[in-house]
Write a protein that holds these residues in place. Structure first.
Motif: not given
Length: 160
Positions: A1-20
């Motif tokens: 399992m890969n832990k979700a990076p903090a950038s998911v909550w800061r980077n809009p591209v990552h947020f979308l790629a991580f399915g909101l």
């Protein structure tokens, strides 16, 4: 399992790629991403079929870019939290089917089934096609399998 990076909550591209953000789930992120796609499906399903189809195609091409960019930023090809491909795969699975809870659940189960077991050519594509397109295409193929079965079931139920 890969832990979700903090950038998911800061980077809009990552947020979308991580399915909101749904892909940040520590348990079954692909399943969580598909579940998160369901409410959006009900919004999309109220649109005319041509517009629904156009939006799914656009979401696929945008997803190729989102997933590739996020993979490159994270240094992990197809990080388990990248679930935009599940969103698009689920929406494609449900194309032109009745927007009801029963069909939505059947689509969820069949799409997840094919996405997990990866029959040919899904497994082949998953292993051999690189980049954002590679991340997206195996879910599109799983959606084709699931969609064909759902449309067959709909046809048989309608004919009965």
């Amino acid at each position: 399992m890969n832990k979700a990076p903090a950038s998911v909550w800061r980077n809009p591209v990552h947020f979308l790629a991580f399915g909101l953000g749904s892909g940040a789930s520590p348990w079954a992120p692909g399943t969580m991403g598909t579940l998160a796609a369901i409410p959006l499906y009900f919004l999309l399903a109220s649109l005319p079929l041509w517009l629904y189809s156009l939006l799914v195609v656009a979401a696929f091409w945008v997803g190729c870019w989102l997933c590739e960019r996020t993979s490159e930023d994270l240094g992990v090809h197809d990080h388990s939290g990248i679930v935009w491909d599940e969103f698009v795969g689920y929406w494609l699975t449900m194309l032109a089917l009745p927007a009801s809870l029963g069909w939505a659940l059947a689509g969820f189960v069949l799409f997840r089934f094919f996405d997990i077991i990866k029959p040919w050519p899904i497994r082949w594509a998953d292993r051999r096609v690189a980049g954002g397109f590679g991340i997206m295409i195996d879910d599109v193929l799983a959606a084709v399998y699931a969609g064909i079965l759902l449309h067959l079931a709909y046809f048989l139920l309608s004919a009965a």
